[in-house]
Design a protein around this motif. Structure first.
Motif, PDB file in Angstrom:
ATOM      1  N   CYS A  69      75.379  46.376   2.315  1.00  0.00           N
ATOM      2  CA  CYS A  69      74.755  45.187   1.744  1.00  0.00           C
ATOM      3  C   CYS A  69      74.142  44.635   2.801  1.00  0.00           C
ATOM      4  O   CYS A  69      73.421  44.961   3.468  1.00  0.00           O
ATOM      5  N   SER A  70      73.948  42.910   2.534  1.00  0.00           N
ATOM      6  CA  SER A  70      73.334  42.266   3.204  1.00  0.00           C
ATOM      7  C   SER A  70      73.475  40.635   3.020  1.00  0.00           C
ATOM      8  O   SER A  70      74.145  40.357   2.013  1.00  0.00           O
ATOM      9  N   MET A  71      72.985  39.845   4.003  1.00  0.00           N
ATOM     10  CA  MET A  71      72.973  38.178   3.559  1.00  0.00           C
ATOM     11  C   MET A  71      72.435  37.990   2.222  1.00  0.00           C
ATOM     12  O   MET A  71      72.915  37.182   1.302  1.00  0.00           O
ATOM     13  N   PRO A  99      59.175  31.971  15.329  1.00  0.00           N
ATOM     14  CA  PRO A  99      59.998  30.810  14.682  1.00  0.00           C
ATOM     15  C   PRO A  99      61.110  31.169  13.912  1.00  0.00           C
ATOM     16  O   PRO A  99      62.294  30.625  13.701  1.00  0.00           O
ATOM     17  N   PHE A 100      61.153  32.386  13.067  1.00  0.00           N
ATOM     18  CA  PHE A 100      62.227  33.060  12.444  1.00  0.00           C
ATOM     19  C   PHE A 100      63.230  33.434  13.493  1.00  0.00           C
ATOM     20  O   PHE A 100      64.544  33.067  12.898  1.00  0.00           O
ATOM     21  N   ASP A 101      63.023  33.790  14.388  1.00  0.00           N
ATOM     22  CA  ASP A 101      64.026  34.147  15.468  1.00  0.00           C
ATOM     23  C   ASP A 101      64.690  32.793  15.777  1.00  0.00           C
ATOM     24  O   ASP A 101      65.886  32.888  15.844  1.00  0.00           O
ATOM     25  N   PRO A 123      64.423  48.153  14.032  1.00  0.00           N
ATOM     26  CA  PRO A 123      63.304  48.170  13.681  1.00  0.00           C
ATOM     27  C   PRO A 123      62.971  47.211  12.472  1.00  0.00           C
ATOM     28  O   PRO A 123      61.655  46.767  12.365  1.00  0.00           O
ATOM     29  N   GLN A 124      63.703  47.247  11.518  1.00  0.00           N
ATOM     30  CA  GLN A 124      63.613  46.528  10.300  1.00  0.00           C
ATOM     31  C   GLN A 124      63.227  45.007  10.310  1.00  0.00           C
ATOM     32  O   GLN A 124      62.354  44.554   9.697  1.00  0.00           O
ATOM     33  N   THR A 125      63.821  44.694  11.324  1.00  0.00           N
ATOM     34  CA  THR A 125      63.876  43.025  11.870  1.00  0.00           C
ATOM     35  C   THR A 125      62.900  42.619  12.760  1.00  0.00           C
ATOM     36  O   THR A 125      62.727  41.638  13.206  1.00  0.00           O
ATOM     37  N   GLY A 183      69.064  33.986  -1.300  1.00  0.00           N
ATOM     38  CA  GLY A 183      67.750  34.249  -1.142  1.00  0.00           C
ATOM     39  C   GLY A 183      66.970  33.591  -0.127  1.00  0.00           C
ATOM     40  O   GLY A 183      67.411  32.710   0.518  1.00  0.00           O
ATOM     41  N   ARG A 184      65.704  34.047  -0.152  1.00  0.00           N
ATOM     42  CA  ARG A 184      64.695  33.614   0.885  1.00  0.00           C
ATOM     43  C   ARG A 184      63.448  33.931   0.481  1.00  0.00           C
ATOM     44  O   ARG A 184      63.203  34.742  -0.380  1.00  0.00           O
ATOM     45  N   GLU A 185      62.404  33.162   1.048  1.00  0.00           N
ATOM     46  CA  GLU A 185      60.932  33.458   0.469  1.00  0.00           C
ATOM     47  C   GLU A 185      60.717  34.823   1.026  1.00  0.00           C
ATOM     48  O   GLU A 185      61.028  35.423   1.949  1.00  0.00           O
ATOM     49  N   THR A 186      59.982  35.560   0.190  1.00  0.00           N
ATOM     50  CA  THR A 186      59.386  36.791   0.301  1.00  0.00           C
ATOM     51  C   THR A 186      60.057  38.051   0.000  1.00  0.00           C
ATOM     52  O   THR A 186      59.684  39.282   0.225  1.00  0.00           O
ATOM     53  N   VAL A 187      61.291  37.839   0.002  1.00  0.00           N
ATOM     54  CA  VAL A 187      62.595  39.194  -0.341  1.00  0.00           C
ATOM     55  C   VAL A 187      63.007  39.333  -1.577  1.00  0.00           C
ATOM     56  O   VAL A 187      64.374  39.892  -1.878  1.00  0.00           O
ATOM     57  N   SER A 188      62.436  38.968  -2.705  1.00  0.00           N
ATOM     58  CA  SER A 188      62.710  38.907  -3.931  1.00  0.00           C
ATOM     59  C   SER A 188      63.376  40.388  -4.407  1.00  0.00           C
ATOM     60  O   SER A 188      64.502  40.489  -4.840  1.00  0.00           O
ATOM     61  N   PRO A 223      75.727  43.164   6.837  1.00  0.00           N
ATOM     62  CA  PRO A 223      75.312  42.575   8.243  1.00  0.00           C
ATOM     63  C   PRO A 223      74.688  41.288   8.134  1.00  0.00           C
ATOM     64  O   PRO A 223      73.990  40.968   7.056  1.00  0.00           O
ATOM     65  N   GLY A 224      74.685  40.770   9.225  1.00  0.00           N
ATOM     66  CA  GLY A 224      73.865  39.338   9.250  1.00  0.00           C
ATOM     67  C   GLY A 224      72.501  39.896   9.574  1.00  0.00           C
ATOM     68  O   GLY A 224      72.032  40.713   9.526  1.00  0.00           O
ATOM     69  N   TYR A 225      71.952  39.111  10.695  1.00  0.00           N
ATOM     70  CA  TYR A 225      70.656  39.397  11.071  1.00  0.00           C
ATOM     71  C   TYR A 225      70.946  40.280  12.368  1.00  0.00           C
ATOM     72  O   TYR A 225      71.228  40.027  13.493  1.00  0.00           O
TER      73      TYR A 225
END
Ligand code: NAP
Ligand code: GCO
Length: 267
Positions: free
Chosen positions: A147-149, A213-215, A197-199, A154-159, A191-193
């Motif tokens: 699964c995932s956070m 900035p996201f880092d 390669p995906q991130t 939710g967050r922007e761009t990942v609907s 998993p968290g972040y």
């Protein structure tokens, strides 16, 4: 081996980890192998397959790989049948294969949305459905959905991704509900972040060498003050794949450094 450690042994078990040519899947497969499981994995292309087989061999893991697109039910059924014929039926399934598309919803095409749902949610249904009959007959099985956070937030761009991962949380709970009576446990790992390669785009250094900035945002949101490594997920995977978790069912185990518990560091 002490009695308690025997509960974490996967000796003699066949573990299928989807999308495990690299990244989180590879690390989970490595952990399951270290606990004694025989590893099978899949990916879509020969180039990734060849490199993955070499990487597994370098780790001393005799993994078997299949070229298989998890969204194609006919390919999945053929892969599961081949595994049964060559190694024995699947005892442990990790539905790991997944993609993300980071596009503002108002700009996202239906095709993009559907592709993410297809790979991140529908494929878990397809592969789980392919392995369930043998698990039911054996009255034993472990299904672990990655699964995932975004199963919770939710967050922007990942609907599309959040919709898929939220659905995957509920598919996990439903498989647990429907097949728990066959001594089949279905749980999730959230998993968290994690640095894969995906991130990678979220961690790219800026032109001036500063953090993305996201880092910086994730570091401030994580009590552990770091990104996770794929290896951080090995222990949770071994636990949920082993007899040690035979009375754990429908649970999402978050391995996130504490993100979900934390409001975030004051700027
Ligand atoms: P990744 O590095 O992009 O690896 C994804 C894997 O999935 C690759 O091996 C890829 O193989 C495979 N894959 C994609 N589509 C496939 C398909 N249709 N059929 C078969 N294989 C397919 O991603 P990751 O970071 O390791 O993530 C793995 C899983 O963890 C995903 O479900 C992801 O959503 C989840 N997750 C990741 C994070 C994170 O921070 N990285 C956090 C939470 C959850 P090929 O492209 O070679 O076929
Ligand atoms: C994103 C990230 C996350 C991670 C992971 C967090 O763009 O927000 O890719 O979605 O992949 O799912 O748990």
């Amino acid at each position: 081996m002490s009695d308690i450690m025997k509960k974490f042994s996967l000796e003699g078990k066949v573990a299928l980890v989807t999308g495990a040519a690299y990244g989180i899947g590879f690390a989970i497969a490595e952990g399951l192998a270290a606990a004694g499981a025989k590893i099978v994995f899949n990916c879509r292309g020969q180039e990734h397959m060849d490199k993955a087989l070499a990487d597994y061999k370098a780790k001393g893991i005799d993994a078997k790989g299949y070229i298989c697109d998890v969204t194609k039910e006919d390919e999945v059924k053929k892969m599961v049948a081949s595994i049964k014929e060559e190694m024995g039926s699947v005892d442990i399934l990790v539905n790991n294969a997944g993609i993300i598309k980071r596009i503002p919803m108002a700009e996202m095409s239906v095709e993009d949305f559907r592709q993410v749902i297809d790979i991140d949610l529908t494929a878990a249904f397809i592969v789980s459905k392919a392995v369930l009959p043998d698990m039911m007959e054996k009255r034993s099985g472990k299904i672990i959905n990655i699964c995932s956070m975004m199963s919770e937030l939710g967050r922007e761009t990942v609907s599309a991704y959040a919709s898929a991962k939220g659905g995957l949380k509920m598919l996990t709970r439903n498989i647990a509900s429907e097949y728990g009576g066959y001594n089949i446990q279905c749980n999730g790992i959230g998993p968290g972040y994690i640095a894969t390669p995906q991130t990678a785009p979220l961690r790219e250094r800026q032109a001036d060498g500063s953090r993305h900035p996201f880092d910086s945002f994730i570091i401030a949101k994580t009590p552990a003050e770091r990104w996770g490594d794929p290896e951080d997920l090995m222990g949770a995977a071994v636990f949920l794949a082993s007899p040690a978790s035979d009375f754990v069912n429908g649970h999402i185990l978050y391995v996130d450094g504490g993100i979900l518990a934390y409001i975030g560091k004051q700027p």
